[in-house]
Design a protein around this motif. Structure first.
Motif, PDB file in Angstrom:
ATOM      1  N   UNK A  65      61.990   4.019  31.079  1.00 17.92           N
ATOM      2  CA  UNK A  65      61.599   3.646  29.553  1.00 17.92           C
ATOM      3  C   UNK A  65      60.127   4.371  29.204  1.00 17.92           C
ATOM      4  N   UNK A  66      59.601   5.173  29.990  1.00 17.55           N
ATOM      5  CA  UNK A  66      58.591   5.785  29.580  1.00 17.55           C
ATOM      6  C   UNK A  66      58.947   6.921  29.049  1.00 17.55           C
ATOM      7  N   UNK A  67      59.979   7.466  29.298  1.00 17.80           N
ATOM      8  CA  UNK A  67      60.368   8.754  28.614  1.00 17.80           C
ATOM      9  C   UNK A  67      60.687   8.686  27.355  1.00 17.80           C
ATOM     10  N   UNK A  68      60.493   7.289  26.453  1.00 15.84           N
ATOM     11  CA  UNK A  68      60.562   7.226  25.073  1.00 15.84           C
ATOM     12  C   UNK A  68      59.340   7.708  24.445  1.00 15.84           C
ATOM     13  N   UNK A  69      58.083   7.778  25.504  1.00 13.62           N
ATOM     14  CA  UNK A  69      56.674   8.266  25.018  1.00 13.62           C
ATOM     15  C   UNK A  69      56.585   9.579  25.190  1.00 13.62           C
ATOM     16  N   UNK A  70      57.031  10.125  26.504  1.00 14.06           N
ATOM     17  CA  UNK A  70      56.958  11.493  27.028  1.00 14.06           C
ATOM     18  C   UNK A  70      58.023  11.872  27.775  1.00 14.06           C
ATOM     19  N   UNK A  71      58.401  13.229  28.135  1.00 11.42           N
ATOM     20  CA  UNK A  71      59.424  13.681  29.003  1.00 11.42           C
ATOM     21  C   UNK A  71      59.035  13.055  30.562  1.00 11.42           C
ATOM     22  N   UNK A  72      59.965  12.710  31.292  1.00  6.94           N
ATOM     23  CA  UNK A  72      59.630  12.272  32.459  1.00  6.94           C
ATOM     24  C   UNK A  72      60.677  12.838  33.476  1.00  6.94           C
ATOM     25  N   UNK A  73      60.247  13.505  34.751  1.00 10.05           N
ATOM     26  CA  UNK A  73      61.146  13.964  35.596  1.00 10.05           C
ATOM     27  C   UNK A  73      61.100  13.160  36.853  1.00 10.05           C
ATOM     28  N   UNK A  74      62.126  12.563  37.383  1.00  7.58           N
ATOM     29  CA  UNK A  74      62.207  11.777  38.500  1.00  7.58           C
ATOM     30  C   UNK A  74      62.867  12.632  39.587  1.00  7.58           C
ATOM     31  N   UNK A  75      61.912  12.629  40.816  1.00  3.50           N
ATOM     32  CA  UNK A  75      62.190  13.566  42.134  1.00  3.50           C
ATOM     33  C   UNK A  75      62.276  12.597  43.077  1.00  3.50           C
ATOM     34  N   UNK A  76      63.419  12.611  43.747  1.00  2.45           N
ATOM     35  CA  UNK A  76      63.627  11.692  44.906  1.00  2.45           C
ATOM     36  C   UNK A  76      63.623  12.792  46.150  1.00  2.45           C
ATOM     37  N   UNK A  77      62.595  12.747  46.940  1.00  2.00           N
ATOM     38  CA  UNK A  77      62.517  13.898  47.926  1.00  2.00           C
ATOM     39  C   UNK A  77      62.577  13.210  49.271  1.00  2.00           C
ATOM     40  N   UNK A  78      62.579  14.089  50.077  1.00  2.00           N
ATOM     41  CA  UNK A  78      62.450  13.552  51.558  1.00  2.00           C
ATOM     42  C   UNK A  78      61.175  14.412  52.329  1.00  2.00           C
TER      43      UNK A  78
ATOM     44  N   UNK B 283      61.730  16.524  18.824  1.00  4.64           N
ATOM     45  CA  UNK B 283      62.161  15.084  18.918  1.00  4.64           C
ATOM     46  C   UNK B 283      60.808  14.162  18.434  1.00  4.64           C
ATOM     47  N   UNK B 284      59.719  14.674  17.952  1.00  4.94           N
ATOM     48  CA  UNK B 284      58.406  14.272  17.403  1.00  4.94           C
ATOM     49  C   UNK B 284      57.598  13.551  18.492  1.00  4.94           C
TER      50      UNK B 284
END
Length: 329
Positions: free
Chosen positions: A74-87, A168-169
């Motif tokens: 949902x926060x990516x509506x405010x700014x781009x978000x990268x979700x990293x799943x790491x080990x 996208x503003x």
């Protein structure tokens, strides 16, 4: 970056989230608001921003739990978000460090949310491989990449995300969410909160909104000019009003009863909580434009309270204040 046509799952945000990203910075804590200071930042973020040159550098990388993933998207509506799943493997460590460097270099133009698959093996099982990163803009996945992508291409991908967001503003910068430990340097100690503020946050971590409200009210009673407590109390009241609310039912009620101020406020609250801040503001401004008397004043006062929750420095607040002024005069 590979295009993805997959739609994000239906999301429900149960915390301030897009209003104050620093609420996500506490790993393992339930999603809950952090009291914002006069500049719209949490006390911790303000201390970091004003710290001297010896302080650890600011970072826009945060550790999150799988249950917070809906909020992060949902926060990516405010700014781009990268979700990293790491080990815990070497490839994960390299990709994690590279992305942290790239994201922090953008100084708030995007956010990196990290999930440790070692602590959540169900994620490792559902993912084809680890590490893997998914980019989100406007609540939608716009690409996925893994450790096979070289560092120079990761840099290009991050730049492309910022460019897409700008087109996208989405131009605002997020406050720092954490600090990075410099090698050989002790991490900075968290600044201590006033006892009643700490009691409120402790209550929020247990989802005890009544106790949190009581603590903030006592803080205001003891110090009437405590703006942090006032904003914290407004945030808690927002959570109390929206807990268990059904967004679809609220929207239907508001549509069927356009003159019912309570119905309009209910949807505005849910919009702000869910990151659709402009929608929530605009709903109340429209009501003010077409109504008079006590209901108009109720809408105005509630809108001002939502401004304080969002933060006076937020450009969406500035834009809405201008609309409100035109509606009133």
């Amino acid at each position: 970056m590979t295009d993805s046509a997959q739609e994000p799952q239906s999301r429900r945000v149960d915390a301030r989230g897009a209003v104050d990203l620093s609420g996500l910075a506490s790993q393992g804590a339930p999603a809950a608001p952090t009291p914002a200071g006069p500049a719209g930042q949490s006390p911790t973020a303000q201390a970091q921003a004003t710290a001297g040159p010896s302080a650890a550098p600011n970072s826009w990388a945060i550790q999150v739990q799988p249950q917070q993933l809906q909020q992060v998207v949902e926060l990516s509506g405010q700014a781009p978000v990268i979700v990293l799943i790491h080990g815990a493997d070497a490839a994960s460590a390299t990709m994690k460090t590279t992305l942290e460097d790239l994201v922090d270099a953008q100084q708030g133009r995007l956010l990196l949310a990290e999930i440790d698959s070692a602590a959540h093996p169900e994620l490792a099982q559902s993912a084809d491989q680890v590490p893997v990163a998914t980019a989100f803009i406007g609540g939608r996945p716009v690409g996925e990449f893994d450790a096979s992508v070289p560092a120079d291409q990761l840099a290009q991908l991050v730049t492309q995300m910022v460019q897409m967001a700008t087109q996208n503003g989405m131009t605002q910068k997020l406050p720092a969410q954490s600090t990075r430990v410099v090698e050989g340097q002790e991490p900075p100690a968290e600044p201590e909160l006033p006892p009643l503020h700490q009691a409120a946050l402790d209550a929020l971590e247990n989802s005890d909104y009544a106790a949190a409200a009581t603590a903030y009210q006592q803080a205001i009673k003891e110090k009437p000019d405590d703006e942090d407590a006032k904003i914290g109390l407004a945030q808690v009241k927002l959570l109390q009003r929206t807990t268990g609310a059904d967004l679809a039912a609220a929207r239907q009620a508001a549509a069927e009863n356009p003159d019912d101020i309570d119905a309009q406020i209910a949807v505005a609250d849910l919009d702000v909580l869910g990151g659709h801040v402009e929608d929530g503001f605009s709903r109340l401004v429209r009501f003010i434009q077409t109504h008079f008397g006590d209901d108009r004043e109720t809408a105005r006062a509630h809108l001002v309270e939502l401004y304080s929750i969002t933060g006076d420095t937020d450009p969406r607040v500035s834009a809405s204040r201008k609309q409100l002024a035109r509606a009133l005069f």
